[in-house]
Scaffold this active site. Structure first.
Site, PDB file in Angstrom:
ATOM      1  N   TYR A 142       0.818  -1.211   0.000  1.00  0.00           N
ATOM      2  CA  TYR A 142       0.000   0.000   0.000  1.00  0.00           C
ATOM      3  C   TYR A 142       0.854   1.265   0.000  1.00  0.00           C
ATOM      4  O   TYR A 142       0.425   2.308  -0.472  1.00  0.00           O
ATOM      5  CB  TYR A 142      -0.911   0.027   1.226  1.00  0.00           C
ATOM      6  CG  TYR A 142      -2.193  -0.748   1.063  1.00  0.00           C
ATOM      7  CD1 TYR A 142      -2.186  -2.125   0.930  1.00  0.00           C
ATOM      8  CD2 TYR A 142      -3.420  -0.092   1.048  1.00  0.00           C
ATOM      9  CE1 TYR A 142      -3.362  -2.840   0.797  1.00  0.00           C
ATOM     10  CE2 TYR A 142      -4.606  -0.794   0.923  1.00  0.00           C
ATOM     11  CZ  TYR A 142      -4.578  -2.170   0.802  1.00  0.00           C
ATOM     12  OH  TYR A 142      -5.738  -2.854   0.659  1.00  0.00           O
ATOM     13  N   LYS A 190       3.608 -15.441   3.333  1.00  0.00           N
ATOM     14  CA  LYS A 190       3.898 -16.239   2.134  1.00  0.00           C
ATOM     15  C   LYS A 190       5.407 -16.427   2.116  1.00  0.00           C
ATOM     16  O   LYS A 190       6.106 -16.025   1.172  1.00  0.00           O
ATOM     17  CB  LYS A 190       3.360 -15.492   0.892  1.00  0.00           C
ATOM     18  CG  LYS A 190       3.388 -16.278  -0.403  1.00  0.00           C
ATOM     19  CD  LYS A 190       2.336 -17.358  -0.501  1.00  0.00           C
ATOM     20  CE  LYS A 190       2.491 -18.137  -1.796  1.00  0.00           C
ATOM     21  NZ  LYS A 190       1.627 -19.342  -1.842  1.00  0.00           N
ATOM     22  N   ASP A 222      -2.383 -18.560   1.306  1.00  0.00           N
ATOM     23  CA  ASP A 222      -3.345 -19.332   0.496  1.00  0.00           C
ATOM     24  C   ASP A 222      -4.029 -20.384   1.351  1.00  0.00           C
ATOM     25  O   ASP A 222      -5.250 -20.569   1.295  1.00  0.00           O
ATOM     26  CB  ASP A 222      -2.662 -19.939  -0.747  1.00  0.00           C
ATOM     27  CG  ASP A 222      -1.346 -20.630  -0.444  1.00  0.00           C
ATOM     28  OD1 ASP A 222      -0.848 -20.513   0.691  1.00  0.00           O
ATOM     29  OD2 ASP A 222      -0.822 -21.318  -1.349  1.00  0.00           O
ATOM     30  N   ASP A 246      -6.144  -7.259   4.181  1.00  0.00           N
ATOM     31  CA  ASP A 246      -7.268  -6.660   3.454  1.00  0.00           C
ATOM     32  C   ASP A 246      -8.129  -7.768   2.852  1.00  0.00           C
ATOM     33  O   ASP A 246      -9.357  -7.783   3.004  1.00  0.00           O
ATOM     34  CB  ASP A 246      -6.726  -5.744   2.344  1.00  0.00           C
ATOM     35  CG  ASP A 246      -7.836  -5.127   1.529  1.00  0.00           C
ATOM     36  OD1 ASP A 246      -8.815  -4.645   2.133  1.00  0.00           O
ATOM     37  OD2 ASP A 246      -7.737  -5.119   0.287  1.00  0.00           O
ATOM     38  N   ASP A 250     -12.126  -9.409   4.328  1.00  0.00           N
ATOM     39  CA  ASP A 250     -13.367  -9.446   3.535  1.00  0.00           C
ATOM     40  C   ASP A 250     -13.886 -10.879   3.478  1.00  0.00           C
ATOM     41  O   ASP A 250     -15.085 -11.133   3.590  1.00  0.00           O
ATOM     42  CB  ASP A 250     -13.136  -8.941   2.099  1.00  0.00           C
ATOM     43  CG  ASP A 250     -13.533  -7.475   1.923  1.00  0.00           C
ATOM     44  OD1 ASP A 250     -13.376  -6.708   2.899  1.00  0.00           O
ATOM     45  OD2 ASP A 250     -13.998  -7.110   0.827  1.00  0.00           O
TER      46      ASP A 250
HETATM   47  C1  IPM Z   1     -10.369  -1.462   3.678  1.00  0.00           C
HETATM   48  C2  IPM Z   1     -10.634  -0.922   2.292  1.00  0.00           C
HETATM   49  C3  IPM Z   1      -9.503  -0.004   1.896  1.00  0.00           C
HETATM   50  C4  IPM Z   1      -8.223  -0.820   1.881  1.00  0.00           C
HETATM   51  C5  IPM Z   1      -9.672   0.726   0.565  1.00  0.00           C
HETATM   52  C6  IPM Z   1     -10.979   1.475   0.484  1.00  0.00           C
HETATM   53  C7  IPM Z   1      -8.513   1.633   0.278  1.00  0.00           C
HETATM   54  O1  IPM Z   1     -10.815  -1.954   1.382  1.00  0.00           O
HETATM   55  O2  IPM Z   1     -10.300  -0.648   4.621  1.00  0.00           O
HETATM   56  O3  IPM Z   1     -10.237  -2.670   3.839  1.00  0.00           O
HETATM   57  O4  IPM Z   1      -7.911  -1.480   0.874  1.00  0.00           O
HETATM   58  O5  IPM Z   1      -7.525  -0.820   2.880  1.00  0.00           O
HETATM   59 MN    MN Z   2     -10.689  -3.951   2.268  1.00  0.00          MN
END
Ligand code: IPM
Ligand code: MN
Length: 357
Positions: A142, A190, A222, A246, A250
């Site tokens: 990032y 990894k 993975d 990240d 999710d």
């Molecule tokens: C998160 C989001 C952010 C990230 C984006 C919106 C930049 O997906 O906070 O997880 O990738 O960190």
């Molecule tokens: Mn995210």
């Protein structure tokens, strides 16, 4: 006690859900006799439109001057799929993370019995799953430089970089969390491929050696992605670098049944930021239908982490559990055949519950 907080509602559904969280915070403050001093500031696409920057200096100063930040969401379709636009809302989020030194993103994954059926996973797999992902938030790809395109534009590159110090502080934090939970840390990397991951593993092994009372597991990312939804109950504290975290968080949201349920705290050098993990969900903006519970649970984390007000934090969480039990919830988590409530109606009910507890 006096609580000074900054409120950054942001874009899309951010303002609606943050409004509910703020009403809940106000109700808790009335209930416990705290004085709430808050101020609102702009961030994200709205801030680009207003002043040309997604994280204006004024907003940053307010954050620095506050004890905690309640954050909504940022992002707008106006700036998505438009690689030529020079300034994007997401840059505001990254600037905030960097400038406030928010190196640790804490995302607890929890389940709610009434929402088991909302998860595509089987109830027997997710029942009682309860773990925390600790994602490194100010390093890795990032922020790594160089990043860009070759001169002729036909190649692109990113840099993943980590220092020993960056890894040490986040892994130490993971052990702190584990010692207050079920004494288990899973380090995700990894290391079979990446140099940064090999440094992570080296540092993590040294730290693990200082904590014989805590069990440490090492998983390749993975494999972790698979185990996370195959046997989520095996996890207690997961610690990992920025990009892996990240993606995995999710994925982990699937366990809860709705992205609309999961809160987060970003902590570090300066003021901590509390934010739902869902995005700005522009399609639902202004419709009063978005689930405010992730934002409300983020406020619960704020009471706990920034103010050490555990009773207040617990009451906020209990009020969320109560609206779920009562079925006063938005359409994403409503039971089949029941009526869905509006964002603001859920807020009104939460406040009533807190007033009567
Ligand atoms: C998160 C989001 C952010 C990230 C984006 C919106 C930049 O997906 O906070 O997880 O990738 O960190
Ligand atoms: Mn995210």
């Amino acid at each position: 006690m006096k609580l000074k907080i900054a409120v950054l509602p942001g874009d899309g559904i951010g303002p609606e859900v943050t409004n509910v969280a703020l009403d809940v915070v106000k109700a808790v403050c009335r209930r416990f006799g705290h004085t709430l001093d808050y101020a609102t500031a702009i961030a994200g696409a709205g801030a680009i439109d207003a002043v040309g920057s997604p994280y204006p200096e004024e907003t940053h100063q307010l954050c620095l001057d506050s004890q905690a930040v309640l954050f909504g969401a940022i992002g707008s379709p106006k700036y998505d799929n438009n690689p030529t636009s020079k300034v994007r809302p997401e840059q505001g989020l990254l600037a905030m993370r960097k400038k406030l030194g928010l190196y640790a993103n804490i995302r607890p994954i929890m389940t709610f019995p009434k929402l088991f059926h909302k998860s595509p996973l089987k109830e027997e797999v997710i029942r009682n799953a309860d773990f925390v992902c600790i994602r490194e938030l100010t390093g890795g790809m990032y922020f790594g430089r160089p990043q860009g395109r070759s001169e002729d534009g036909t190649q692109a590159y990113d840099t993943c970089m980590y220092s020993r110090d960056e890894i040490t502080r986040i892994v130490n934090l993971a052990y702190e969390f584990a010692s207050r939970r079920r004494n288990k840390v899973t380090v995700v990397d990894k290391a079979n491929i990446l140099a940064t991951s090999r440094l992570w593993r080296e540092v993590a092994q040294e730290i693990a050696g200082n904590h014989p009372e805590i069990a440490t597991d090492y998983l390749f990312v993975d494999n972790a992605a698979m185990k996370l939804i195959q046997s989520p109950r095996d996890f207690d504290v997961i610690v990992t670098e920025n990009t892996f975290g990240d993606i995995l968080t999710d994925e982990a949201a699937v366990i809860s049944g709705s992205l609309g349920m999961l809160p987060s705290a970003s902590i570090g050098t300066f003021t901590s930021v509390y934010e739902p993990i869902h995005g700005s969900y522009p399609q639902a903006a202004g419709k009063d239908v978005a689930n405010p519970l992730a934002a409300v649970l983020s406020a619960s984390m704020m009471f706990d982490y920034s103010f050490q007000l555990q009773e207040e934090a617990a009451m906020v969480k209990a009020s969320v559990e109560k609206v779920i039990e009562e079925g006063v919830v938005t359409m994403d988590i409503v039971q089949d055949g029941c009526r869905a409530y509006r964002t603001s109606e859920v807020g009104t009910r939460l406040v009533e519950i807190i007033e009567r507890f």
